[in-house]
Design a protein around this motif. Structure first.
Motif, PDB file in Angstrom:
ATOM      1  N   ALA A  14     -22.275   8.771  19.317  1.00  0.00           N
ATOM      2  CA  ALA A  14     -21.026   8.856  20.089  1.00  0.00           C
ATOM      3  C   ALA A  14     -20.990   7.770  21.161  1.00  0.00           C
ATOM      4  N   ALA A  50     -20.456   4.335  19.448  1.00  0.00           N
ATOM      5  CA  ALA A  50     -19.100   4.203  18.899  1.00  0.00           C
ATOM      6  C   ALA A  50     -18.127   3.643  19.927  1.00  0.00           C
ATOM      7  N   CYS A  82     -26.760  12.411  17.574  1.00  0.00           N
ATOM      8  CA  CYS A  82     -25.297  12.554  17.653  1.00  0.00           C
ATOM      9  C   CYS A  82     -24.777  11.969  18.960  1.00  0.00           C
ATOM     10  N   GLY A 111     -19.941  15.534  16.155  1.00  0.00           N
ATOM     11  CA  GLY A 111     -21.239  15.331  15.516  1.00  0.00           C
ATOM     12  C   GLY A 111     -22.121  16.562  15.592  1.00  0.00           C
ATOM     13  N   ASN A 116     -23.041   9.832  11.578  1.00  0.00           N
ATOM     14  CA  ASN A 116     -22.037  10.050  12.616  1.00  0.00           C
ATOM     15  C   ASN A 116     -21.246   8.782  12.900  1.00  0.00           C
ATOM     16  N   ILE A 138     -15.550  14.504   9.864  1.00  0.00           N
ATOM     17  CA  ILE A 138     -15.613  13.886  11.194  1.00  0.00           C
ATOM     18  C   ILE A 138     -14.529  12.817  11.324  1.00  0.00           C
ATOM     19  N   ALA A 139     -14.389  11.981  10.310  1.00  0.00           N
ATOM     20  CA  ALA A 139     -13.372  10.924  10.347  1.00  0.00           C
ATOM     21  C   ALA A 139     -11.965  11.518  10.425  1.00  0.00           C
ATOM     22  N   TYR A 144     -11.067   6.556  20.963  1.00  0.00           N
ATOM     23  CA  TYR A 144     -12.442   6.914  21.291  1.00  0.00           C
ATOM     24  C   TYR A 144     -12.485   7.872  22.477  1.00  0.00           C
ATOM     25  N   PHE A 176     -16.241  12.942  20.361  1.00  0.00           N
ATOM     26  CA  PHE A 176     -17.088  12.439  19.279  1.00  0.00           C
ATOM     27  C   PHE A 176     -18.430  13.177  19.257  1.00  0.00           C
ATOM     28  N   CYS A 201     -15.752   0.657  18.945  1.00  0.00           N
ATOM     29  CA  CYS A 201     -14.311   0.936  18.875  1.00  0.00           C
ATOM     30  C   CYS A 201     -13.530  -0.054  19.733  1.00  0.00           C
ATOM     31  N   LYS A 230     -11.582  13.125  14.229  1.00  0.00           N
ATOM     32  CA  LYS A 230     -11.932  12.337  15.422  1.00  0.00           C
ATOM     33  C   LYS A 230     -10.744  11.902  16.264  1.00  0.00           C
ATOM     34  N   PHE A 245     -17.247   8.202  12.853  1.00  0.00           N
ATOM     35  CA  PHE A 245     -16.553   7.781  14.067  1.00  0.00           C
ATOM     36  C   PHE A 245     -15.792   6.474  13.899  1.00  0.00           C
TER      37      PHE A 245
END
Length: 181
Positions: A169, A172, A165, A122, A48, A105-106, A113, A118, A176, A109, A52
């Motif tokens: 998230a 991330a 997941c 996941g 995940n 996912i990428a 963020y 996110f 980010c 997304k 992300f």
């Protein structure tokens, strides 16, 4: 004088290399289950994070490099295994699910963020794709019934994979922010 595109390329390659390394390490952290061919591992969390933190191309390359390293015989698959027997054996479908899920996912997304977005990606996209690929290969290679494949290859992992997941998230967010996203 340094070219900004070479710095960007170096940064991208470094990010991919670090994520591949994190995935390799996460594959060693396992809890075997007596009723399943697949152990619990930290890979769902890292898979995940890969989705992300990267573009779809970077995500695909990250997982492809990981799979090729394991296919070449370096012990990076779950529990320190490797080779074509693992990739094309009963539990190898999960690796193909990783490749598809991180890329998707990428792609889905977005630019910024958002914990809820996110986490839902996941849980609602990543996990089902990984399980689908894993269960299909488990059933095809072993010949077990669909119900048995789902009960041993997916159901026991759902609660902890949801937690992983959510953790990915959450993690991330600060990552980010460091990268200015």
């Amino acid at each position: 004088m340094t070219n900004s595109s070479s710095i960007s390329r170096t940064s991208e390659m470094t990010k991919i290399a670090l994520l591949v390394a994190m995935n390799c390490v996460s594959a060693y952290i396992i809890i075997p289950l007596p009723f399943s061919m697949s152990p619990i591992s930290l890979q769902t969390l890292i898979i995940n994070l890969v989705g992300f933190l990267t573009t779809p191309k970077q995500a695909f390359l990250t997982m492809l490099v990981y799979i090729l390293i394991g296919l070449a015989g370096i012990s990076v698959f779950t529990g320190g295994t490797s080779g074509p027997g693992k990739l094309f054996g009963p539990t190898g479908g999960y690796f193909f699910g990783f490749l598809i899920s991180v890329t998707l996912i990428a792609f889905l997304k977005g630019e910024n963020y958002n914990f809820r977005h996110f986490a839902m990606l996941g849980i609602c996209v990543g996990i089902p794709i990984i399980y689908l690929a894993g269960v299909i290969q488990l059933k095809l290679v072993t010949g077990m019934a669909w119900t048995a494949a789902v009960m041993t290859g997916a159901v026991p992992f759902i609660p902890l994979d949801i937690v992983k997941c959510l953790a990915a998230a959450f993690l991330a967010g600060p990552i980010c922010r460091i990268f200015g996203k």
